[in-house]
Design an enzyme around this catalytic site. Structure first.
Site, short mmCIF file in Angstrom:
data_model
loop_
_atom_site.label_atom_id
_atom_site.label_comp_id
_atom_site.label_asym_id
_atom_site.label_seq_id
_atom_site.Cartn_x
_atom_site.Cartn_y
_atom_site.Cartn_z
N LYS A 1 0.86 -1.17 0.00
CA LYS A 1 0.00 0.00 0.00
C LYS A 1 0.90 1.23 0.00
CE LYS A 1 -3.61 2.47 2.43
NZ LYS A 1 -4.64 2.40 3.48
N LYS B 1 -2.16 -1.58 -3.82
CA LYS B 1 -3.00 -0.40 -3.75
C LYS B 1 -2.17 0.86 -3.84
CE LYS B 1 -6.06 1.82 -0.48
NZ LYS B 1 -6.63 1.78 0.84
C1 PBG Z 1 -6.90 3.79 5.37
C2 PBG Z 1 -7.48 3.51 4.04
C3 PBG Z 1 -7.38 4.36 2.94
C4 PBG Z 1 -8.07 3.77 1.90
C5 PBG Z 1 -8.59 2.56 2.38
N1 PBG Z 1 -8.20 2.41 3.72
C6 PBG Z 1 -6.78 5.69 2.76
C7 PBG Z 1 -5.63 6.11 3.51
O1 PBG Z 1 -4.66 5.36 3.68
O2 PBG Z 1 -5.67 7.24 3.97
C8 PBG Z 1 -8.18 4.38 0.54
C9 PBG Z 1 -9.14 3.82 -0.41
C10 PBG Z 1 -9.43 4.68 -1.57
O3 PBG Z 1 -8.80 5.73 -1.81
O4 PBG Z 1 -10.34 4.31 -2.31
N2 PBG Z 1 -6.81 2.80 6.30
#
Ligand code: PBG
Length: 323
Positions: free
Chosen positions: A196, A249
Protein backbone atom coordinates in the site's frame (compact mmCIF):
# COMPACT_ATOMS: atom_id res chain seq x y z
CA UNK A 1 4.13 -7.71 -50.45
CA UNK A 2 5.66 -10.76 -48.92
CA UNK A 3 4.71 -10.42 -45.25
CA UNK A 4 4.59 -13.82 -43.62
CA UNK A 5 3.30 -12.82 -40.23
CA UNK A 6 0.23 -10.61 -40.33
CA UNK A 7 -1.11 -10.13 -36.76
CA UNK A 8 -4.08 -8.22 -38.21
CA UNK A 9 -5.53 -11.52 -39.48
CA UNK A 10 -6.56 -12.28 -35.89
CA UNK A 11 -8.27 -8.89 -35.54
CA UNK A 12 -10.44 -8.83 -38.63
CA UNK A 13 -13.84 -9.68 -37.14
CA UNK A 14 -15.56 -9.45 -33.81
CA UNK A 15 -15.80 -13.24 -33.73
CA UNK A 16 -12.07 -13.79 -34.19
CA UNK A 17 -11.18 -10.98 -31.77
CA UNK A 18 -13.40 -12.56 -29.15
CA UNK A 19 -11.86 -15.96 -29.81
CA UNK A 20 -8.27 -14.81 -29.23
CA UNK A 21 -9.07 -12.54 -26.27
CA UNK A 22 -6.66 -13.36 -23.44
CA UNK A 23 -8.25 -11.61 -20.50
CA UNK A 24 -11.91 -11.33 -19.58
CA UNK A 25 -13.70 -9.47 -16.83
CA UNK A 26 -16.47 -11.09 -14.85
CA UNK A 27 -18.78 -9.67 -12.17
CA UNK A 28 -17.29 -12.25 -9.81
CA UNK A 29 -13.97 -10.38 -10.01
CA UNK A 30 -15.35 -7.38 -8.18
CA UNK A 31 -15.49 -6.31 -4.56
CA UNK A 32 -17.52 -3.12 -4.03
CA UNK A 33 -16.29 -0.77 -1.28
CA UNK A 34 -19.25 0.87 0.51
CA UNK A 35 -19.41 3.81 2.92
CA UNK A 36 -21.74 3.55 5.92
CA UNK A 37 -23.00 6.49 7.95
CA UNK A 38 -25.22 6.80 11.04
CA UNK A 39 -28.90 7.57 10.74
CA UNK A 40 -31.98 6.54 8.83
CA UNK A 41 -32.88 7.19 5.24
CA UNK A 42 -29.53 8.91 4.61
CA UNK A 43 -27.88 8.79 1.20
CA UNK A 44 -25.35 11.56 0.62
CA UNK A 45 -23.16 11.68 -2.44
CA UNK A 46 -19.40 12.07 -1.95
CA UNK A 47 -18.61 15.33 -3.76
CA UNK A 48 -15.34 14.07 -5.22
CA UNK A 49 -16.84 10.68 -6.19
CA UNK A 50 -19.91 11.27 -8.37
CA UNK A 51 -22.28 8.28 -8.15
CA UNK A 52 -20.83 7.04 -4.84
CA UNK A 53 -22.74 7.60 -1.61
CA UNK A 54 -22.52 7.32 2.14
CA UNK A 55 -25.46 5.13 3.12
CA UNK A 56 -27.36 4.65 6.33
CA UNK A 57 -27.82 0.93 6.98
CA UNK A 58 -31.51 0.80 5.96
CA UNK A 59 -30.77 2.15 2.48
CA UNK A 60 -27.51 0.24 2.19
CA UNK A 61 -29.48 -3.01 2.47
CA UNK A 62 -31.49 -2.02 -0.62
CA UNK A 63 -28.31 -1.10 -2.47
CA UNK A 64 -26.72 -4.45 -1.57
CA UNK A 65 -29.82 -6.24 -2.86
CA UNK A 66 -29.47 -4.42 -6.20
CA UNK A 67 -25.80 -5.37 -6.42
CA UNK A 68 -26.55 -9.00 -5.55
CA UNK A 69 -29.15 -9.05 -8.33
CA UNK A 70 -26.43 -7.87 -10.74
CA UNK A 71 -24.08 -10.62 -9.55
CA UNK A 72 -21.84 -8.45 -7.34
CA UNK A 73 -21.71 -10.40 -4.09
CA UNK A 74 -18.63 -9.09 -2.31
CA UNK A 75 -18.57 -5.88 -0.28
CA UNK A 76 -15.89 -4.07 1.67
CA UNK A 77 -17.38 -1.86 4.38
CA UNK A 78 -15.99 1.50 5.55
CA UNK A 79 -17.53 3.61 8.32
CA UNK A 80 -17.96 7.37 8.49
CA UNK A 81 -17.67 7.99 12.23
CA UNK A 82 -19.01 11.14 13.89
CA UNK A 83 -16.14 13.34 15.09
CA UNK A 84 -17.40 13.17 18.72
CA UNK A 85 -16.92 9.38 18.76
CA UNK A 86 -13.30 9.52 17.64
CA UNK A 87 -10.45 9.28 20.15
CA UNK A 88 -6.70 8.66 20.29
CA UNK A 89 -7.13 4.90 20.65
CA UNK A 90 -9.98 4.33 18.18
CA UNK A 91 -12.04 2.65 20.92
CA UNK A 92 -15.24 3.05 18.91
CA UNK A 93 -13.82 0.49 16.45
CA UNK A 94 -14.59 -2.38 18.82
CA UNK A 95 -17.77 -1.00 20.40
CA UNK A 96 -20.19 -3.91 19.78
CA UNK A 97 -23.13 -1.50 19.57
CA UNK A 98 -21.36 0.87 17.21
CA UNK A 99 -22.37 1.64 13.63
CA UNK A 100 -19.86 -0.66 11.95
CA UNK A 101 -20.16 -3.91 13.88
CA UNK A 102 -23.94 -3.61 13.85
CA UNK A 103 -23.88 -3.15 10.08
CA UNK A 104 -21.80 -6.33 9.62
CA UNK A 105 -24.27 -8.34 11.73
CA UNK A 106 -27.33 -7.01 9.93
CA UNK A 107 -25.87 -7.45 6.43
CA UNK A 108 -24.70 -11.03 7.11
CA UNK A 109 -28.06 -11.85 8.66
CA UNK A 110 -29.99 -10.45 5.71
CA UNK A 111 -27.64 -11.70 2.97
CA UNK A 112 -26.00 -14.94 4.11
CA UNK A 113 -24.62 -15.46 0.58
CA UNK A 114 -22.90 -12.08 0.44
CA UNK A 115 -19.19 -11.92 1.17
CA UNK A 116 -18.47 -9.26 3.76
CA UNK A 117 -14.96 -7.91 3.96
CA UNK A 118 -14.04 -5.44 6.68
CA UNK A 119 -11.44 -2.74 7.12
CA UNK A 120 -9.02 -3.11 10.02
CA UNK A 121 -7.40 0.26 10.61
CA UNK A 122 -7.66 3.03 13.16
CA UNK A 123 -7.99 6.03 10.87
CA UNK A 124 -11.80 6.32 10.55
CA UNK A 125 -12.05 6.21 14.37
CA UNK A 126 -8.90 8.15 15.27
CA UNK A 127 -9.04 11.73 16.49
CA UNK A 128 -5.57 12.10 14.94
CA UNK A 129 -6.71 10.77 11.56
CA UNK A 130 -3.82 8.32 11.53
CA UNK A 131 -3.72 4.54 11.19
CA UNK A 132 -1.80 4.15 14.43
CA UNK A 133 -1.58 5.44 17.97
CA UNK A 134 0.19 8.80 17.95
CA UNK A 135 2.65 9.83 20.65
CA UNK A 136 4.77 12.98 20.36
CA UNK A 137 4.09 13.12 16.66
CA UNK A 138 5.19 9.50 16.13
CA UNK A 139 3.02 6.61 14.96
CA UNK A 140 3.58 3.72 17.37
CA UNK A 141 3.72 0.25 15.84
CA UNK A 142 3.33 -2.41 18.51
CA UNK A 143 0.70 -0.69 20.70
CA UNK A 144 -1.34 -0.17 17.53
CA UNK A 145 -1.37 -3.93 16.90
CA UNK A 146 -3.33 -4.44 20.12
CA UNK A 147 -6.07 -2.13 18.85
CA UNK A 148 -6.08 -3.88 15.47
CA UNK A 149 -6.39 -7.26 17.18
CA UNK A 150 -9.44 -6.12 19.18
CA UNK A 151 -10.99 -4.63 16.07
CA UNK A 152 -10.44 -7.72 13.93
CA UNK A 153 -11.78 -10.04 16.64
CA UNK A 154 -14.90 -7.90 17.08
CA UNK A 155 -15.45 -7.91 13.32
CA UNK A 156 -15.08 -11.70 13.19
CA UNK A 157 -17.57 -12.04 16.04
CA UNK A 158 -19.97 -9.83 14.08
CA UNK A 159 -19.73 -12.18 11.09
CA UNK A 160 -16.99 -10.85 8.79
CA UNK A 161 -15.79 -13.33 6.16
CA UNK A 162 -12.52 -11.53 5.37
CA UNK A 163 -10.73 -8.92 7.47
CA UNK A 164 -8.59 -6.39 5.62
CA UNK A 165 -5.79 -4.75 7.61
CA UNK A 166 -5.17 -1.55 5.63
CA UNK A 167 -2.76 0.30 7.91
CA UNK A 168 0.75 -1.02 7.01
CA UNK A 169 1.93 -1.53 10.61
CA UNK A 170 4.68 -4.17 10.83
CA UNK A 171 3.62 -7.60 12.03
CA UNK A 172 -0.10 -6.98 11.94
CA UNK A 173 -1.05 -9.93 9.75
CA UNK A 174 0.64 -12.43 12.07
CA UNK A 175 -0.76 -10.72 15.16
CA UNK A 176 -4.32 -10.64 13.80
CA UNK A 177 -4.04 -14.28 12.65
CA UNK A 178 -3.04 -15.29 16.17
CA UNK A 179 -5.88 -13.32 17.78
CA UNK A 180 -8.42 -14.78 15.37
CA UNK A 181 -7.18 -18.33 15.89
CA UNK A 182 -7.22 -17.96 19.67
CA UNK A 183 -10.82 -16.82 19.32
CA UNK A 184 -11.58 -19.91 17.23
CA UNK A 185 -12.07 -17.91 14.06
CA UNK A 186 -9.82 -20.14 11.97
CA UNK A 187 -12.13 -19.69 8.98
CA UNK A 188 -11.99 -15.90 8.88
CA UNK A 189 -9.58 -14.94 6.10
CA UNK A 190 -7.08 -12.07 6.04
CA UNK A 191 -6.66 -9.92 2.96
CA UNK A 192 -3.38 -8.14 3.60
CA UNK A 193 -2.88 -4.69 2.17
CA UNK A 194 0.57 -5.87 1.18
CA UNK A 195 1.95 -3.09 -0.96
CA UNK A 196 0.00 0.00 0.00
CA UNK A 197 1.69 3.14 -1.22
CA UNK A 198 1.59 6.67 0.25
CA UNK A 199 -0.54 7.94 -2.61
CA UNK A 200 -2.28 11.13 -3.68
CA UNK A 201 -5.05 8.95 -5.09
CA UNK A 202 -6.68 8.39 -1.67
CA UNK A 203 -7.94 12.00 -1.45
CA UNK A 204 -11.61 11.39 -2.32
CA UNK A 205 -11.80 8.44 0.12
CA UNK A 206 -10.65 10.68 2.96
CA UNK A 207 -13.39 13.14 1.96
CA UNK A 208 -15.93 10.32 2.11
CA UNK A 209 -14.94 9.32 5.64
CA UNK A 210 -13.67 12.69 6.93
CA UNK A 211 -10.55 10.71 7.83
CA UNK A 212 -7.66 12.84 6.56
CA UNK A 213 -4.68 12.97 8.94
CA UNK A 214 -4.86 15.98 11.29
CA UNK A 215 -1.11 16.51 10.94
CA UNK A 216 1.67 15.22 8.72
CA UNK A 217 1.29 12.42 6.22
CA UNK A 218 1.35 8.62 6.18
CA UNK A 219 4.85 8.18 4.77
CA UNK A 220 6.30 6.49 7.87
CA UNK A 221 3.98 3.54 7.35
CA UNK A 222 2.70 3.52 3.75
CA UNK A 223 5.26 2.68 1.06
CA UNK A 224 7.28 5.04 -1.09
CA UNK A 225 5.82 5.08 -4.65
CA UNK A 226 9.37 4.81 -5.99
CA UNK A 227 9.93 1.29 -4.62
CA UNK A 228 9.12 -2.12 -6.06
CA UNK A 229 11.72 -4.42 -4.47
CA UNK A 230 10.38 -3.38 -1.08
CA UNK A 231 6.98 -4.77 -2.14
CA UNK A 232 8.62 -8.20 -2.26
CA UNK A 233 9.66 -7.88 1.39
CA UNK A 234 6.12 -6.92 2.40
CA UNK A 235 4.72 -9.83 0.37
CA UNK A 236 7.14 -12.35 1.89
CA UNK A 237 6.19 -11.18 5.38
CA UNK A 238 2.44 -11.29 4.70
CA UNK A 239 2.79 -14.75 3.20
CA UNK A 240 4.84 -15.99 6.16
CA UNK A 241 2.42 -14.40 8.64
CA UNK A 242 -0.54 -16.26 7.15
CA UNK A 243 -2.26 -13.86 4.75
CA UNK A 244 -4.85 -15.47 2.46
CA UNK A 245 -4.72 -12.70 -0.14
CA UNK A 246 -2.08 -10.15 -1.10
CA UNK A 247 -3.27 -6.73 -2.19
CA UNK A 248 -1.71 -3.93 -4.19
CA UNK A 249 -3.00 -0.40 -3.75
CA UNK A 250 -3.52 1.84 -5.71
CA UNK A 251 -3.88 -0.18 -8.91
CA UNK A 252 -3.25 1.92 -12.00
CA UNK A 253 0.06 3.55 -11.20
CA UNK A 254 1.19 0.19 -9.75
CA UNK A 255 0.38 -2.36 -12.45
CA UNK A 256 4.03 -3.48 -12.39
CA UNK A 257 3.68 -4.30 -8.69
CA UNK A 258 0.55 -6.37 -9.37
CA UNK A 259 2.52 -8.32 -11.96
CA UNK A 260 5.53 -8.66 -9.67
CA UNK A 261 3.49 -10.21 -6.87
CA UNK A 262 1.47 -12.38 -9.26
CA UNK A 263 4.68 -13.73 -10.79
CA UNK A 264 6.26 -14.49 -7.43
CA UNK A 265 3.45 -15.65 -5.12
CA UNK A 266 0.76 -18.25 -5.45
CA UNK A 267 -1.82 -16.51 -3.32
CA UNK A 268 -4.70 -14.64 -4.99
CA UNK A 269 -3.69 -11.06 -5.78
CA UNK A 270 -6.25 -8.32 -5.24
CA UNK A 271 -5.86 -4.81 -6.62
CA UNK A 272 -7.55 -1.76 -5.10
CA UNK A 273 -8.74 0.57 -7.85
CA UNK A 274 -8.87 3.50 -5.43
CA UNK A 275 -11.06 6.55 -5.03
CA UNK A 276 -8.81 8.96 -6.96
CA UNK A 277 -8.67 6.57 -9.90
CA UNK A 278 -12.46 6.50 -9.92
CA UNK A 279 -12.68 10.28 -9.58
CA UNK A 280 -10.33 10.95 -12.52
CA UNK A 281 -12.43 8.96 -14.95
CA UNK A 282 -15.71 10.37 -13.64
CA UNK A 283 -14.48 13.96 -13.83
CA UNK A 284 -13.20 13.60 -17.39
CA UNK A 285 -16.40 11.82 -18.46
CA UNK A 286 -18.58 14.56 -16.93
CA UNK A 287 -16.73 17.11 -19.04
CA UNK A 288 -17.13 15.01 -22.14
CA UNK A 289 -13.37 14.57 -22.38
CA UNK A 290 -13.47 10.77 -22.16
CA UNK A 291 -16.01 8.05 -22.87
CA UNK A 292 -16.53 7.09 -19.22
CA UNK A 293 -17.85 3.58 -19.83
CA UNK A 294 -15.03 2.62 -22.16
CA UNK A 295 -12.37 4.16 -19.92
CA UNK A 296 -13.83 2.25 -16.96
CA UNK A 297 -13.83 -1.13 -18.73
CA UNK A 298 -10.35 -0.61 -20.20
CA UNK A 299 -9.01 0.31 -16.77
CA UNK A 300 -10.54 -2.72 -15.07
CA UNK A 301 -9.32 -5.00 -17.85
CA UNK A 302 -5.78 -3.65 -17.56
CA UNK A 303 -5.75 -4.39 -13.82
CA UNK A 304 -6.83 -7.96 -14.49
CA UNK A 305 -4.35 -8.35 -17.36
CA UNK A 306 -1.54 -7.24 -15.04
CA UNK A 307 -2.35 -10.23 -12.83
CA UNK A 308 -5.07 -9.28 -10.35
CA UNK A 309 -7.40 -12.12 -9.39
CA UNK A 310 -9.98 -9.73 -7.99
CA UNK A 311 -10.50 -5.98 -7.98
CA UNK A 312 -11.78 -3.71 -5.26
CA UNK A 313 -13.53 -1.02 -7.28
CA UNK A 314 -16.16 1.70 -6.90
CA UNK A 315 -17.11 0.85 -10.49
CA UNK A 316 -18.30 -2.66 -9.52
CA UNK A 317 -22.02 -2.00 -9.90
CA UNK A 318 -21.70 0.06 -13.09
CA UNK A 319 -19.33 -2.42 -14.71
CA UNK A 320 -21.62 -5.31 -13.73
CA UNK A 321 -24.45 -3.62 -15.61
CA UNK A 322 -22.32 -3.50 -18.77
CA UNK A 323 -21.03 -7.07 -18.52
C1 PBG B 1 -6.90 3.79 5.37
C2 PBG B 1 -7.48 3.51 4.04
C3 PBG B 1 -7.38 4.36 2.94
C4 PBG B 1 -8.07 3.77 1.90
C5 PBG B 1 -8.59 2.56 2.38
N1 PBG B 1 -8.20 2.41 3.72
C6 PBG B 1 -6.78 5.69 2.76
C7 PBG B 1 -5.63 6.11 3.51
O1 PBG B 1 -4.66 5.36 3.68
O2 PBG B 1 -5.67 7.24 3.97
C8 PBG B 1 -8.18 4.38 0.54
C9 PBG B 1 -9.14 3.82 -0.41
C10 PBG B 1 -9.43 4.68 -1.57
O3 PBG B 1 -8.80 5.73 -1.81
O4 PBG B 1 -10.34 4.31 -2.31
N2 PBG B 1 -6.81 2.80 6.30
Amino acid sequence: MNIIRRPRRNRQSAAIRDMVQETRLSVTDFILPVFIIDGQNVRTEVASMPGIHRWSLDLLLEEIQECMDLGVKSFDLFPNITESKKDKYATESYNPDGLYLNAIRVIKDRFPDALVMTDVAMDPYSSDGHDGIVENGKILNDPTLEVLGKMALAQAQAGADIVGPSDMMDGRVGYIRQVLDEGNFHDVAIMAYTAKYASAFYGPFRDALDSAPKFGDKKTYQMNPANSREAMIEAQLDFAEGADFLMVKPALAYLDIIKLLNDNFHLPITAYNVSGEYAMIKAAAQRGWLDGDRAMMETLLSIKRAGATSILTYFAKEAARLL
